[in-house]
Write an enzyme that holds these catalytic residues in place. Structure first.
Site, PDB file in Angstrom:
ATOM      1  N   ASP A 122     -10.359 -24.263 -23.967  1.00 10.32           N
ATOM      2  CA  ASP A 122     -10.526 -23.653 -22.643  1.00 10.32           C
ATOM      3  C   ASP A 122     -11.952 -23.165 -22.411  1.00 10.32           C
ATOM      4  OD1 ASP A 122      -8.161 -23.917 -21.165  1.00 10.32           O
ATOM      5  OD2 ASP A 122      -7.173 -22.387 -22.365  1.00 10.32           O
ATOM      6  N   CYS A 153      -9.959 -21.379 -33.085  1.00 12.72           N
ATOM      7  CA  CYS A 153      -8.701 -22.119 -33.187  1.00 12.72           C
ATOM      8  C   CYS A 153      -8.642 -23.314 -32.236  1.00 12.72           C
ATOM      9  CB  CYS A 153      -7.514 -21.191 -32.936  1.00 12.72           C
ATOM     10  SG  CYS A 153      -7.538 -20.364 -31.326  1.00 12.72           S
ATOM     11  N   HIS A 156       0.742 -47.305 -27.911  1.00  8.52           N
ATOM     12  CA  HIS A 156       0.694 -45.852 -27.754  1.00  8.52           C
ATOM     13  C   HIS A 156       1.951 -45.193 -28.303  1.00  8.52           C
ATOM     14  CE1 HIS A 156      -2.611 -45.964 -24.440  1.00  8.52           C
ATOM     15  NE2 HIS A 156      -3.097 -45.853 -25.644  1.00  8.52           N
ATOM     16  N   GLU A 164     -12.079 -17.231 -24.450  1.00  5.83           N
ATOM     17  CA  GLU A 164     -12.019 -18.571 -23.862  1.00  5.83           C
ATOM     18  C   GLU A 164     -12.506 -18.597 -22.418  1.00  5.83           C
ATOM     19  OE1 GLU A 164      -7.912 -19.807 -24.226  1.00  5.83           O
ATOM     20  OE2 GLU A 164      -7.210 -17.754 -23.955  1.00  5.83           O
TER      21      GLU A 164
END
Length: 832
Positions: free
Chosen positions: A723, A770, A456, A699
């Site tokens: 969101d 976006c 990771h 959102e």
């Protein structure tokens, strides 16, 4: 239909040649089959070589797919390393298969020769032993059997359910999918167990991330999941959806830089050879990073309850630290990398680990530090016992979490990582937590004595664009600070005080690499126009001035989202007006009058400002004071913020965007404050753009529902699918237990996007997007078909996004979008 190619990876060249010959005879040479077997060592020729595998894949590569069959041990690791060497497009068409080498190869070859697609060929290979077992009369062990959980509990079958599922995502149940599996299972009251039928493991508890991860479940492995309880069927249905949906992973979007080992010069004095984990060239002075040593003393305790409380409190503090790190990683690096720390949080919630620690405190009557070290070491050892090299590497994450709790128990401060001048870090190892805090402007390279390309830490380094060479000789740790170091993250070599010739070669290679990057990005600097002439604006999401420079170099036509949070998180106080103004003007200067959309401060939720704490803990911060709500509750902060943005707009193409809008009142209240600031600037005779556009983020479902009213108040919409997805689906995207619900390809979310676009266009305003969905190339046709005018993505996604747009017609896109809206799930949309 095209033919799928095969690659055989074996320790023995003779075995591989024989298997290929047998398969070729079966299919009369109609299927391309390459081998990667043995090593060039006359005394010990058995072994595997990643470069052989890489060459074999390229020699038979087909756009219809390449299936790799392996024998054992390092063959899997060598194959995975070879995949890292492939570019993104090729890698997405290469599949690893866990079928038996001989029978699997023959079955796959026959299926490929028949013109079957890759899923069918894989299925045939996986089932290759069934025919032999049936002929020998020994197929009973392959049939479903009664779950040991049911026998153990002695319950009736009314509340007992079981299901068999095959893991399909590339890397199987590694840390992040394992975290999702555990979180999903934990939502249900039923007792759930899971076992890896392919590996013949015992059944383990589904609420233990460590037990689930150490099942060693890889692509193609079959799991038996059993549940007992009133909601057993619902639990299995949820886990089935998770696995069928590949845990939300899109392997085609994995951000892995192409790494092609390349000699810079023959071996010389001061040259060290390691593993190239993150591509690129770095030349800079060395600086040592050493983690604070942790020394554990074991001692007897009298008050068991107090000791258990100490451990619980340390774990809670560790969770808070990891949550802060998760927020930082999300803002500075990205969602995918931040998800690594979701798994860290689940390690600290693992009931098996916690129960073991509690029992040992009671039984052994020893201190929390000693107990915690014992249980973490035991779990780490269970990972290391796995044959799977990739899963062995997850020990790094567990050790990272374990050390964090020990440090808190002992009162040790975290090791400083403050680097003031451009340097190359030398260390034994870097944890994911260490790496996520690095500044690519200061840390030009990483050189460690431990590590691998699939850790990771390496993944985060690649995302940050920091060249890394891991696993070099320990003599690197004796180098004095300030010594010049040269790194080649492609060949995996490092040089201590490189000689002039080496230095010149490295500089030349760095220049050649830069030139190659420029060539590959040339197309990205062209407009994104569909085959039938529709132009789509492609902008970039950024977090800093450096990001703006990278975005323009990658072909961005401007900035669709400047996350202003970085100004607030990078300081221990509120940034003042002049500090903000300087940054906004600097970014605008880089953009050279290209559009710059500045999102006003979006904190709260998963991104709290530590120095603005009210002392009130919100039960659900995502539904609390965040985004525009936070700014309206702090009007002086908001006014300072708006003054800086307005002042920066003078002579620049700046637009302002308000986040987390749910009501008309919020927009109007923000516009009132904006009008006040404009009035003050006029009185002070400070110039600003009088016609600066104001837009809002869509959102929340509420914003979609009143989009027609909101459109009368603003000049544009920008849809934030990250969101919007979680609010539409009522699933917190940072909560692993429900994160799989917050998928932007859910038909409900797509319909919200469609409704927003239709309403906006009716009001003659434009609509951008976006969220992370914009960077998902698989979704490009859907987004175009839904009518979006602009897409904003991370800089690395610009080139592939533009390329995909130029391959489509709007008619195709609208057809696909229409079909997508009629699907019944996100997985159905992906299948479409």
């Amino acid at each position: 239909m095209g033919i799928i190619s095969l690659v055989i990876v074996s320790h023995s060249q003779q075995l591989a040649v024989g298997v290929r010959e047998l398969a070729m005879q079966m299919v009369h040479d109609t299927v391309p089959i390459a081998i990667a077997a043995g090593i060039e060592d006359p005394e010990n020729p058995l072994g595997t070589d990643p470069m052989q595998v890489y060459a074999a894949i390229n020699s038979v590569f087909s756009d219809h797919g390449v299936l790799i069959l392996m024998d054992l041990g390092s063959a899997v690791m060598s194959t995975e390393m070879a995949l890292e060497l492939l570019d993104l497009d090729k890698r997405s068409k290469v599949y690893l298969c866990s079928a038996p080498l001989v029978e699997g190869t023959i079955a796959a070859a026959v299926s490929a020769a028949a013109g079957n697609n890759i899923p069918t060929v894989i299925a045939e290979a996986q089932g290759a032993l069934l025919g032999k077992a049936a002929l020998l009369g020994s197929a009973d062990h392959l049939k479903p059997h009664t779950c040991p959980l049911a026998k153990k509990q002695g319950v009736g079958t009314d509340n007992y359910r079981e299901i068999r599922l095959t893991i399909k995502n590339r890397l199987g149940l590694h840390a992040r999918p394992a975290a999702q599996f555990v979180a999903t299972a934990s939502r249900y009251k039923s007792q759930i167990q899971v076992q890896n039928i392919t590996r013949g493991t015992a059944a383990v508890r589904s609420d233990s991330i460590n037990q689930v991860a150490t099942l060693g479940a890889r692509q193609g492995h079959e799991l038996l999941i059993t549940a007992i309880g009133a909601d057993a069927q619902a639990a299995l249905t949820a886990l089935q959806a998770l696995i069928v949906n590949n845990f939300g992973e899109d392997d085609s979007a994995v951000k892995v830089r192409r790494v092609v080992p390349q000699e810079v010069t023959p071996a010389t004095e001061g040259e060290l050879v390691g593993i190239g984990a993150s591509g690129g060239i770095a030349i800079a002075p060395a600086i040592h990073y050493e983690s604070v040593p942790i020394s554990i003393n074991q001692y007897h305790i009298e008050n068991l309850e107090i000791e258990w409380q100490r451990l619980q409190e340390a774990i809670q503090i560790a969770k808070e630290e990891i949550q802060t790190l998760l927020s930082h990683t999300y803002v500075q690096i990205g969602d995918a990398e931040a998800a690594i720390f979701d798994a860290h949080l689940l390690f600290l919630e693992d009931p098996v680990l916690l129960e073991a620690a509690h029992q040992r405190i009671i039984q052994k009557r020893i201190n929390a530090e000693a107990v915690w070290q014992e249980v973490v070491d035991e779990v780490a050892n269970s990972y290391q016992q796995l044959e799977d090299a990739y899963l062995q590497e997850r020990v790094d994450d567990l050790v990272d979490v374990g050390r964090r709790v020990l440090r808190i128990l002992l009162g040790n401060a975290p090791p400083p990582l403050e680097i003031t001048t451009p340097s190359i870090i030398l260390a034994q190892d870097l944890t994911p937590s260490d790496t996520a805090r690095l500044d690519p402007q200061k840390v030009l390279g990483i050189c460690t004595t431990y590590g691998s390309a699939t850790s990771h830490s390496a993944i985060i380094a690649r995302t940050l664009g920091i060249p890394a060479v891991l696993g070099v000789d320990a003599q690197i740790l004796k180098v004095e600070n300030g010594t010049l170091i040269g790194l080649d993250g492609e060949s995996g070599k490092a040089w201590i005080s490189p000689e002039p010739g080496i230095l010149k070669a490295l500089e030349a290679k760095a220049q050649a690499w830069q030139t190659a990057q420029v060539q590959t990005r040339k197309q990205a600097h062209q407009p994104a126009i569909t085959l039938d002439g529709k132009r789509i604006t492609v902008l970039s999401n950024i977090n800093s001035i450096a990001d703006a420079q990278v975005a323009i170099s990658h072909g961005a036509e401007g900035v669709g989202l400047l996350r202003t949070e970085f100004l607030y998180f990078d300081s221990d106080r509120l940034p003042n007006e002049e500090e903000q103004l300087k940054v906004y003007q600097s970014i605008a200067k880089v953009l050279e009058n290209r559009p710059l959309i500045i999102r006003t401060l979006d904190v709260g939720g998963d991104k709290p400002l530590p120095y603005m704490s009210t002392g009130v803990t919100e039960a659900n911060p995502f539904l609390g004071v965040r985004g525009i709500r936070f700014c309206l509750e702090n009007p002086q902060l908001f006014k300072t913020h708006l003054r800086a943005i307005l002042r920066a707009s003078a002579g620049n193409n700046i637009k302002i965007m308000l986040p987390m809008i749910a009501t008309l009142t919020e927009v109007r209240a923000a516009k009132v404050i904006l009008a006040q600031v404009r009035g003050e600037l006029r009185q002070e005779k400070i110039p600003f753009d009088e016609n600066m556009e104001v837009g809002i983020m869509i959102e929340t479902p509420a914003a979609v529902a009143i989009a027609d009213q909101l459109a009368k108040e603003v000049q544009f919409f920008s849809i934030g699918t990250n969101d919007l997805s979680q609010y539409v689906m009522a699933g917190d995207r940072n909560n692993p237990r429900v994160a799989n619900l917050a998928d932007a390809l859910q038909p409900a979310v797509l319909r919200m996007i469609q409704q927003t676009v239709q309403v906006a266009h009716a009001a003659n305003i434009w609509v951008g997007l976006c969220g992370e969905l914009a960077a998902d190339i698989m979704s490009t046709s859907i987004l175009l078909g839904l009518g979006l005018d602009e897409l904003s993505v991370n800089p690395q996604a610009i080139a592939p996004l533009k390329q995909e747009i130029t391959r489509l017609t709007m008619m195709q896109a609208k057809t696909i979008a229409s079909l997508a809206l009629q699907q019944d799930s996100a997985s159905s949309v992906r299948a479409l």
